[in-house]
Design a protein around this motif. Structure first.
Motif, PDB file in Angstrom:
ATOM      1  N   LEU A   1      -6.289   7.249  14.294  1.00 20.16           N
ATOM      2  CA  LEU A   1      -6.393   5.935  13.680  1.00 20.16           C
ATOM      3  C   LEU A   1      -4.994   5.376  13.444  1.00 20.16           C
ATOM      4  CD1 LEU A   1      -9.188   6.692  11.056  1.00 20.16           C
ATOM      5  CD2 LEU A   1      -9.460   5.714  13.327  1.00 20.16           C
ATOM      6  N   THR A   2      -4.891   4.051  13.444  1.00 22.39           N
ATOM      7  CA  THR A   2      -3.606   3.386  13.242  1.00 22.39           C
ATOM      8  C   THR A   2      -3.507   2.887  11.813  1.00 22.39           C
ATOM      9  OG1 THR A   2      -3.541   2.686  15.555  1.00 22.39           O
ATOM     10  CG2 THR A   2      -2.098   1.530  14.012  1.00 22.39           C
ATOM     11  N   PRO A   3      -2.468   3.265  11.068  1.00 21.80           N
ATOM     12  CA  PRO A   3      -2.349   2.785   9.687  1.00 21.80           C
ATOM     13  C   PRO A   3      -2.214   1.266   9.650  1.00 21.80           C
ATOM     14  CG  PRO A   3      -0.868   4.638  10.100  1.00 21.80           C
ATOM     15  CD  PRO A   3      -1.388   4.197  11.428  1.00 21.80           C
ATOM     16  N   SER A   4      -2.861   0.649   8.663  1.00 21.48           N
ATOM     17  CA  SER A   4      -2.740  -0.793   8.461  1.00 21.48           C
ATOM     18  C   SER A   4      -1.719  -1.120   7.376  1.00 21.48           C
ATOM     19  CB  SER A   4      -4.101  -1.390   8.072  1.00 21.48           C
ATOM     20  OG  SER A   4      -4.589  -0.775   6.889  1.00 21.48           O
ATOM     21  N   HIS A   5      -1.351  -0.134   6.568  1.00 24.13           N
ATOM     22  CA  HIS A   5      -0.387  -0.365   5.492  1.00 24.13           C
ATOM     23  C   HIS A   5       0.225   0.973   5.114  1.00 24.13           C
ATOM     24  CE1 HIS A   5       1.450  -2.103   1.929  1.00 24.13           C
ATOM     25  NE2 HIS A   5       0.949  -1.121   1.220  1.00 24.13           N
ATOM     26  N   VAL A   6       1.567   1.005   5.016  1.00 26.23           N
ATOM     27  CA  VAL A   6       2.283   2.220   4.646  1.00 26.23           C
ATOM     28  C   VAL A   6       3.249   1.868   3.526  1.00 26.23           C
ATOM     29  CG1 VAL A   6       3.824   4.060   5.399  1.00 26.23           C
ATOM     30  CG2 VAL A   6       2.086   3.181   6.968  1.00 26.23           C
ATOM     31  N   ALA A   7       3.203   2.601   2.437  1.00 23.27           N
ATOM     32  CA  ALA A   7       4.108   2.420   1.311  1.00 23.27           C
ATOM     33  C   ALA A   7       4.640   3.779   0.889  1.00 23.27           C
ATOM     34  CB  ALA A   7       3.402   1.723   0.147  1.00 23.27           C
ATOM     35  N   ASN A   8       5.488   3.769  -0.153  1.00 19.24           N
ATOM     36  CA  ASN A   8       6.065   5.032  -0.614  1.00 19.24           C
ATOM     37  C   ASN A   8       5.000   6.020  -1.068  1.00 19.24           C
ATOM     38  OD1 ASN A   8       8.684   4.255  -0.089  1.00 19.24           O
ATOM     39  ND2 ASN A   8       9.037   3.471  -2.150  1.00 19.24           N
TER      40      ASN A   8
END
Length: 549
Positions: free
Chosen positions: A347-354
């Motif tokens: 799956l492809t991430p839609s949002h990445v944060a710390n």
């Protein structure tokens, strides 16, 4: 207060009224209005307030907003024309998160992200209203905006027939919309107006009197009576299209040659004479595809029923799958790989944060995930599985990280000595072990190669009294609580005691025999020599003279 059916997505306005709604109304017709578009857009924007800030979760608290993005905008629907306290509804359809219904008793505001949404307004109760701008398409492009909703009251136009066959299907087309029935009544709701034209389609083989006409609405409903009778000159037959797959009250239409009938019911009928082939085309509502969408049908002395099935052409709704971590400093990177269990694709991430990684996943999907744990840390898990619920809902997987403590240094043997390193049998010597770096807890000492009868002990200093002559290579192994160990060795020489030998010897002659045993053998030798000498002397002596008598 709002009533949400399906996916929640609305802020709760003040003064709103909660209403129990048993029927989901889904009447969507694209109007092509672009709301919130920039000034150079091909179509003008309505009510854009580009200076207003984007909303935050302070204004739309969880579980709002939807679809769970970080930026969303206020869309204010302002109604006019409804009496005070009239309950009206607003339905929103979005390709990514299904649909919602919000119910208001005054104006209403919802929170939505950038994208395209379809909307439809409707009313509840015995008095029905319709509007000039109560359904269409919204395109949200980075700004708050408002949409005016203009409602006017509608009144019933009823058509009653007599003379038709029991259960015979017939219809009335009023102002381009067709309503069908298999009983004696067909009805419409229309606002005030004059000259609403209608055309009657009686059951096959029947004629209507009147066959067509005009009706007016002037602040109240009206009833038109129709008389059906057998057609003896121009027999006609019913070509009936029956749909499946659309939500209730959804508009759809069928065109045959130059005739187009629109319906919000399951059936659209045409009364036609015999013919070798009538081409038809089905027009689908927004978000649906018809099967068949076109074709050709012939009539030969009997009616025909043509089924039409609709399916949604919108992508399936997706919901956020969050992987949230605790325990890592903000500057330490980490990662997660999620795999769709049905096709094995990443799956492809839609949002990445710390602290979080978000995927958009279709309801019902199951899969697996693997964590990328940063160096110097450990996680409460390194892999696992996930399952998106049905119906869809957000899902969160929590990951707890913790720092891995540095291991204590292994033990180091500073010195390993024997005092003295040369000793006689029966005397004592001592071996001593000095260790540094013992940070791993208590130490264990083990010795090997000791001269008999000495035995190993778990001590750093060991005394030994040897009873065997020889050179002994003594080894020590020191192990800490973590299993780390070090070793060393020393050589100790054991010599005979001061009396000259082991405990079984009492002095040594030149011949190697013991002293006391030597005296015994010497005496034995002298005796044997004396015996041999006497024997020899006797043999050499002359014989004695014989005295005869």
């Amino acid at each position: 207060m709002s009533l949400h059916t399906g996916h929640p997505a609305s802020h709760v306005p003040r003064g709103a009224l909660r209403v129990a709604c048993a029927v989901v109304v889904l009447t969507l017709v694209a109007s092509g209005v672009v709301v919130g578009a920039p000034a150079n857009s091909a179509q003008p924007a309505l009510g854009i307030d580009s200076t207003a800030p984007a909303l935050t979760t302070d204004w739309c608290p969880p579980p709002y907003p939807v679809p769970y993005t970080s930026v969303y905008y206020a869309i204010n629907f302002t109604e006019t024309g409804l009496p005070t306290g009239t309950i009206w509804g607003l339905q929103i359809l979005n390709s990514s998160w299904n649909f919602q219904i919000d119910v208001y008793s005054d104006n209403g505001t919802i929170c939505l992200p950038n994208g395209t949404d379809y909307y439809s307004g409707f009313t509840f109760g015995n008095q029905t209203y319709q509007g000039t701008n109560n359904e269409g398409t919204l395109t949200i492009q980075g700004a708050n905006f408002s949409v005016p909703m203009s409602f006017v009251p509608t009144f019933p136009l009823v058509f009653n027939e007599t003379g038709g066959p029991p259960g015979g299907a017939w219809s009335v087309t009023l102002d381009g919309f067709t309503h069908s029935s298999q009983n004696t009544t067909v009805s419409f709701l229309r606002p005030n107006g004059t000259a609403y034209s209608y055309v009657v389609m009686p059951p096959p083989g029947y004629v209507s009197s009147p066959p067509s006409g005009n009706v007016s609405v002037a602040g109240k409903g009206s009833t038109s009576n129709l008389q059906f009778s057998v057609d003896t000159t121009d027999p006609r037959y019913l070509l009936d299209f029956n749909e499946s797959g659309l939500p209730p009250n959804t508009s759809w239409s069928v065109s045959i040659e130059t005739w187009t009938n629109v319906s919000e019911n399951r059936s659209i009928g045409f009364s036609l004479p015999n013919g070798s082939g009538y081409p038809f085309e089905v027009t689908s509502p927004i978000g649906y595809v018809a099967s068949p969408s076109s074709g050709q049908l012939g009539i030969s002395g009997a009616g025909i029923t043509q089924p039409v099935s609709f399916r949604s052409d919108l992508p399936p709704p997706v919901f956020p799958l969050w992987f949230n971590e605790t325990g890592l400093p903000g500057s330490v990177p980490w990662g997660v790989t999620a795999v769709n269990g049905s096709d094995g694709q990443n799956l492809t991430p839609s949002h990445v944060a710390n602290t979080s990684v978000e995927y958009d996943v279709v309801a019902g999907v199951r899969g697996n995930y693997t964590l990328q744990v940063p160096s110097g840390y450990r996680a409460d898990r390194t892999s696992g599985s996930f399952a998106m619920p049905t119906p869809g809902a957000p899902t969160t997987v929590w990951i707890a990280f913790s720092a891995v403590p540095f291991p204590p240094p292994p033990p180091v043997i500073v010195s390993f000595t024997a005092t003295p390193d040369s000793v006689r049998v029966g005397n004592s010597f001592e071996i001593t072990t000095e260790v540094s770096g013992a940070g791993g807890g208590p130490l264990e000492f083990s010795y090997s190669g000791l001269p008999p009868p000495c035995a190993s002990q778990n001590v750093s200093a060991l005394a030994c009294v040897p009873e065997q002559v020889g050179a002994f290579h003594i080894e020590v192994t020191v192990t800490d609580a973590q299993g780390e160990s070090s070793g060393a060795h020393v050589t100790v020489t054991v010599t005979p005691s001061s009396t000259g030998g082991t405990s079984s010897n009492h002095g040594v002659l030149g011949s190697g025999l013991a002293t006391e045993d030597g005296y015994l053998l010497a005496g034995l030798g002298v005796a044997i020599a004396l015996v041999f000498a006497i024997a020899w002397w006797r043999r050499r002596r002359p014989p004695a003279a014989t005295v005869e008598s």
